[in-house]
Write a protein that holds these residues in place. Structure first.
Motif, PDB file in Angstrom:
ATOM      1  N   UNK A 223       0.811  -1.217   0.000  1.00  0.00           N
ATOM      2  CA  UNK A 223       0.000   0.000   0.000  1.00  0.00           C
ATOM      3  C   UNK A 223       0.848   1.272   0.000  1.00  0.00           C
ATOM      4  N   UNK A 224       2.175   1.122  -0.066  1.00  0.00           N
ATOM      5  CA  UNK A 224       3.040   2.295  -0.095  1.00  0.00           C
ATOM      6  C   UNK A 224       2.825   3.089  -1.386  1.00  0.00           C
ATOM      7  N   UNK A 225       3.097   4.381  -1.334  1.00  0.00           N
ATOM      8  CA  UNK A 225       2.953   5.256  -2.511  1.00  0.00           C
ATOM      9  C   UNK A 225       4.262   5.450  -3.265  1.00  0.00           C
ATOM     10  N   UNK A 226       5.327   4.875  -2.770  1.00  0.00           N
ATOM     11  CA  UNK A 226       6.620   5.042  -3.420  1.00  0.00           C
ATOM     12  C   UNK A 226       7.222   3.669  -3.690  1.00  0.00           C
ATOM     13  N   UNK A 227       8.130   3.633  -4.674  1.00  0.00           N
ATOM     14  CA  UNK A 227       8.732   2.380  -5.073  1.00  0.00           C
ATOM     15  C   UNK A 227       7.964   1.708  -6.188  1.00  0.00           C
ATOM     16  N   UNK A 228       8.629   0.819  -6.892  1.00  0.00           N
ATOM     17  CA  UNK A 228       7.982   0.085  -7.981  1.00  0.00           C
ATOM     18  C   UNK A 228       7.091  -1.018  -7.440  1.00  0.00           C
ATOM     19  N   UNK A 229       6.251  -1.547  -8.321  1.00  0.00           N
ATOM     20  CA  UNK A 229       5.345  -2.626  -7.916  1.00  0.00           C
ATOM     21  C   UNK A 229       6.136  -3.838  -7.445  1.00  0.00           C
ATOM     22  N   UNK A 230       7.199  -4.176  -8.176  1.00  0.00           N
ATOM     23  CA  UNK A 230       8.005  -5.348  -7.819  1.00  0.00           C
ATOM     24  C   UNK A 230       8.672  -5.159  -6.458  1.00  0.00           C
TER      25      UNK A 230
END
Length: 418
Positions: A223-230
């Motif tokens: 659920x974070x808003x940062x970083x890639x999906x992987x």
């Protein structure tokens, strides 16, 4: 009374149900690929850490008669047996706080008797396990596990809350003990001077809270808003073991001026060392226990059998809640029978028995669950509505949440977090 008139009925029914899906369980597990590693590592650390903590508590309460080595060995042996032969393989076994409490009482009782003493403590505990195993086998044969259908969800949750309180209590006691001098240790040693005891206690607070906070945060990485999906998925799957390893590595990053033993570490001898090898031959001393105490062992065995029966069955029930929508049938009777044999094995080996534990068992099922979502698009003129619809009618609340998520602007398959 009807159940007692049909002995072995529940065991036979459970065995047939398990046989029907036994091959498919192994094939599905082996064919799941690398995805199985994430829940495996997660449950491994979630199960090993409490067992290590309880082993340290046992060592302190029994003056070293039992330690972390024995709790880990018991958990490993019973876990392997149950994973191969168990009727509900999702159930996680381990040495829990109730077992530690009962063994502490057994030790205090035997230590105060000249006929037993510390030398025959494990031998007498072995007789307690023999009686406990016999009672568990009889409970399974006469279908006592049918009473589990009378246990409501709130009964399981209340018992889980009790276990959680015991976990928290032991954690707080463990942190406080880091500020004190351990039993039978000399206060003249440098590492037990006030300034180093204070530093050791502060480090224990930092490390314990650090592991707890970062592990909980990493589980919600999707659920974070940062970083890639992987990256978010990787942190969510492997965050707990990574945080344990990270904080363990930080505990070794101490200046050279700090004396050895700060921070303190758990002493874990090897299974074949002189101080632990006695446990594997404790069966030889069981014949030295006086006959009176052999029969007296039946009294604590009744309490332990009732505790294990309830704890094991409730943990199994919580691991197969309705919202998990499991296909395989339950096997309460067969699992209690197997628990009886595992308790006997542990008693003869001088190990504290393992049984189904909370909250690890439902955590195991939840970590393995996959919500298969389906995007439904409906076009009616200018109206277009999309919903994530999890497979299974038991997930109605999650379906409603999915509708809200989509209306807020997100229609991807990542909206659901485990």
């Amino acid at each position: 009374m009807e159940n007692m008139k049909s002995p072995f009925k529940g065991i036979i029914k459970d065995a047939r149900g398990r046989t029907a899906c036994y091959k498919d369980d192994w094939v599905s597990g082996l064919c799941s690929g690398l995805r199985i590693l994430a829940p495996t590592f997660y449950i491994f650390f979630a199960s090993a850490l409490p067992v290590i903590a309880f082993g340290e508590q046992l060592s302190r309460d029994t003056d070293g008669s039992l330690s972390t080595v024995e709790t880990l060995a018991s958990t490993a042996i019973c876990g392997i047996i149950h994973s191969i032969l168990g009727g509900q393989p999702l159930l996680i076994l381990g040495v829990a706080e109730p077992t530690v409490i009962m063994y502490t009482y057994l030790y205090n009782f035997s230590k105060g008797r000249e006929e037993l003493g510390q030398k025959l403590f494990l031998a007498w505990a072995g007789w307690v396990c023999v009686w406990t195993a016999l009672l568990l086998v009889l409970l399974a044969i006469f279908n006592a596990a049918t009473i589990i259908s009378k246990f409501t969800r709130i009964a399981g949750e209340l018992f889980g809350m009790l276990i959680s309180v015991l976990f928290i209590q032991e954690a707080v006691r463990g942190v406080i003990s880091e500020f004190n001098i351990p039993k039978n240790e000399s206060s003249k040693l440098e590492k037990y001077q006030f300034q180093w005891r204070y530093a050791n206690g502060l480090l224990s607070v930092i490390f314990s809270l650090g592991v707890l906070f970062t592990a909980l945060k990493s589980r919600r990485a999707r659920s974070w808003r940062y970083g890639t999906v992987w990256l978010r998925g990787f942190i969510a799957d492997y965050g707990v073991p990574l945080m344990v390893l990270l904080w363990t590595a930080l505990s070794y990053a101490t200046p050279n001026e700090v004396p050895s033993g700060v921070p303190r570490r758990v002493h874990v001898p090897l299974l074949w060392d002189a101080e632990t090898v006695y446990h594997w031959t404790v069966i030889k001393d069981m014949g030295k226990v006086p006959l009176t105490y052999i029969f007296a062992a039946f009294i604590p065995a009744v309490m332990i059998a009732g505790l294990y029966f309830f704890d094991h069955s409730v943990a199994s029930q919580m691991a197969q809640q309705k919202e998990f929508n499991l296909k395989n049938p339950s096997s309460y009777h067969y699992d209690v029978l197997l628990l009886g044999f595992m308790t006997l094995i542990c008693g003869l080996l001088g190990l504290p028995p393992s049984n189904g534990v909370l909250p690890q068992s439902p955590m195991h099922t939840k970590s393995l669950a996959v919500l298969k979502s389906q995007l439904i698009r409906k076009e009616n003129g200018k109206e277009r509505e999309g919903m994530h619809r999890p497979k299974g009618e038991q997930l109605g609340n999650l379906w409603k949440n999915a509708c809200c998520v989509y209306r807020n602007g997100c229609a991807c398959t990542r909206c659901f977090s485990k």
